[in-house]
Design a protein around this motif. Structure first.
Motif, PDB file in Angstrom:
ATOM      1  N   MET A 206       0.890  -1.155  -0.015  1.00 12.38           N
ATOM      2  CA  MET A 206      -0.144   0.110   0.100  1.00 12.38           C
ATOM      3  C   MET A 206       0.974   1.174  -0.091  1.00 12.38           C
ATOM      4  O   MET A 206       0.692   2.382  -0.625  1.00 12.38           O
ATOM      5  N   LEU A 207       1.885   1.100   0.731  1.00 14.10           N
ATOM      6  CA  LEU A 207       2.878   2.499   0.735  1.00 14.10           C
ATOM      7  C   LEU A 207       3.469   2.675  -0.400  1.00 14.10           C
ATOM      8  O   LEU A 207       3.710   3.692  -0.825  1.00 14.10           O
ATOM      9  N   ASP A 208       3.897   1.532  -1.076  1.00 12.32           N
ATOM     10  CA  ASP A 208       4.517   1.754  -2.405  1.00 12.32           C
ATOM     11  C   ASP A 208       3.474   2.264  -3.511  1.00 12.32           C
ATOM     12  O   ASP A 208       3.715   3.099  -4.277  1.00 12.32           O
ATOM     13  N   ARG A 209       2.256   1.999  -3.203  1.00 18.78           N
ATOM     14  CA  ARG A 209       1.192   2.509  -4.257  1.00 18.78           C
ATOM     15  C   ARG A 209       0.843   3.922  -4.006  1.00 18.78           C
ATOM     16  O   ARG A 209       0.620   4.949  -4.988  1.00 18.78           O
ATOM     17  N   VAL A 210       1.105   4.146  -2.684  1.00 16.01           N
ATOM     18  CA  VAL A 210       0.902   5.945  -2.243  1.00 16.01           C
ATOM     19  C   VAL A 210       2.198   6.608  -2.903  1.00 16.01           C
ATOM     20  O   VAL A 210       2.005   7.629  -3.380  1.00 16.01           O
ATOM     21  N   ALA A 211       3.291   5.989  -2.762  1.00 17.23           N
ATOM     22  CA  ALA A 211       4.583   6.648  -3.477  1.00 17.23           C
ATOM     23  C   ALA A 211       4.181   6.895  -4.881  1.00 17.23           C
ATOM     24  O   ALA A 211       4.769   7.978  -5.430  1.00 17.23           O
ATOM     25  N   GLU A 212       3.685   5.910  -5.679  1.00 17.95           N
ATOM     26  CA  GLU A 212       3.665   6.066  -6.892  1.00 17.95           C
ATOM     27  C   GLU A 212       2.627   7.169  -7.284  1.00 17.95           C
ATOM     28  O   GLU A 212       3.021   7.814  -8.375  1.00 17.95           O
ATOM     29  N   VAL A 213       1.512   7.353  -6.503  1.00 16.08           N
ATOM     30  CA  VAL A 213       0.575   8.475  -6.913  1.00 16.08           C
ATOM     31  C   VAL A 213       1.283   9.581  -6.597  1.00 16.08           C
ATOM     32  O   VAL A 213       0.956  10.528  -7.205  1.00 16.08           O
ATOM     33  N   CYS A 214       1.799   9.700  -5.458  1.00 14.85           N
ATOM     34  CA  CYS A 214       2.565  11.002  -4.969  1.00 14.85           C
ATOM     35  C   CYS A 214       3.590  11.518  -6.314  1.00 14.85           C
ATOM     36  O   CYS A 214       3.612  12.512  -6.521  1.00 14.85           O
ATOM     37  N   ALA A 215       4.451  10.596  -6.690  1.00 10.31           N
ATOM     38  CA  ALA A 215       5.284  10.997  -7.659  1.00 10.31           C
ATOM     39  C   ALA A 215       4.814  11.402  -8.935  1.00 10.31           C
ATOM     40  O   ALA A 215       5.389  12.370  -9.492  1.00 10.31           O
TER      41      ALA A 215
END
Length: 237
Positions: A206-215
């Motif tokens: 989930m945190l990796d997905r959050v990072a992808e959106v933030c990027a």
């Protein structure tokens, strides 16, 4: 007011940004910031050092506003969406307001207009979150214009008018703004709640997905999302 200083209450003042801005904008007004969090109020008091027309009080509004009032103006920046009962909360605010006093508050519009929430949560869950079935305290509790208008009327406020405002929601900044934004979303808002309720084995993904959106929303040294709010005004008539 017979020469008396204007009394302004800031409901849900948090770390004091709005209270401090109001105190600096009108040195002849008396500003009282109030919040449930004593830790945030300690930060606010430190930031407000040297402002003699500003004070802070910890506790619920129903215990603070009427005894310290009557207030000539009550403001709240994203602080009214968390009342267990919104009619009771806004009625308590009115009980502390002087006749003719104004109420001004901001609150988020629908999640679909606030991509810092809707896109982040959808990425974490693989699907958009279902809409709430009934009122529940939270960032989007006051998103529906008709609902808020009915709550204000039931609480006794008059001449309620909303204005739609679009703005930029800065979630992270610095040398690694994406990491800063991810850390922010783990602490506050709908994403933090989803993460807290998720099985431990899914949290890293989930945190990796959050990072992808933030990027995707990184612009130089900042992560900025489109956001939207209502700016409501009403009167104690």
């Amino acid at each position: 007011m017979d020469g008396a200083a204007m009394l302004v209450g800031d409901v849900g003042c948090g770390a004091g940004a709005t209270s401090i801005a109001a105190a600096r904008a009108n040195s002849k007004a008396r500003i009282i910031g109030m919040d449930l969090s004593e830790a945030l109020l300690a930060v606010a008091a430190e930031r407000a050092a040297g402002l003699d027309n500003l004070g802070f009080v910890a506790g619920p509004v129903e215990d603070i506003l009427p005894p310290l009032g009557p207030f000539d103006l009550i403001v709240s920046r994203h602080g009214v969406m968390f009342f267990p009962d919104p009619v009771d909360g806004l009625a308590a605010m009115r009980a502390g307001a002087a006749p003719g006093a104004g109420l001004i508050f901001s609150c988020f519009r629908a999640p679909s207009h606030n991509l810092w929430s809707s896109e982040i949560v959808a990425a974490m869950l693989d699907a958009p979150p279902p809409p709430p079935e009934a009122y529940a305290p939270g960032p989007f509790a006051f998103a529906d214009e008709k609902f808020v208008r009915s709550v204000l009327a039931a609480a006794g406020w008059s001449n309620a008018e909303p204005r739609a405002v679009d703005f930029t929601y800065r979630a992270g900044e610095g040398e690694d703004p994406v990491a800063d934004a991810v850390a922010f979303f783990t602490r506050i808002g709908p994403a933090a709640r989803v993460l807290r309720d998720a099985p431990a084995g899914r949290r890293r993904d989930m945190l990796d997905r959050v990072a992808e959106v933030c990027a995707r929303y990184r612009h130089g040294n900042a992560v900025d999302f489109p956001a939207a709010a209502w700016l409501w005004s009403a009167e104690n008539r």
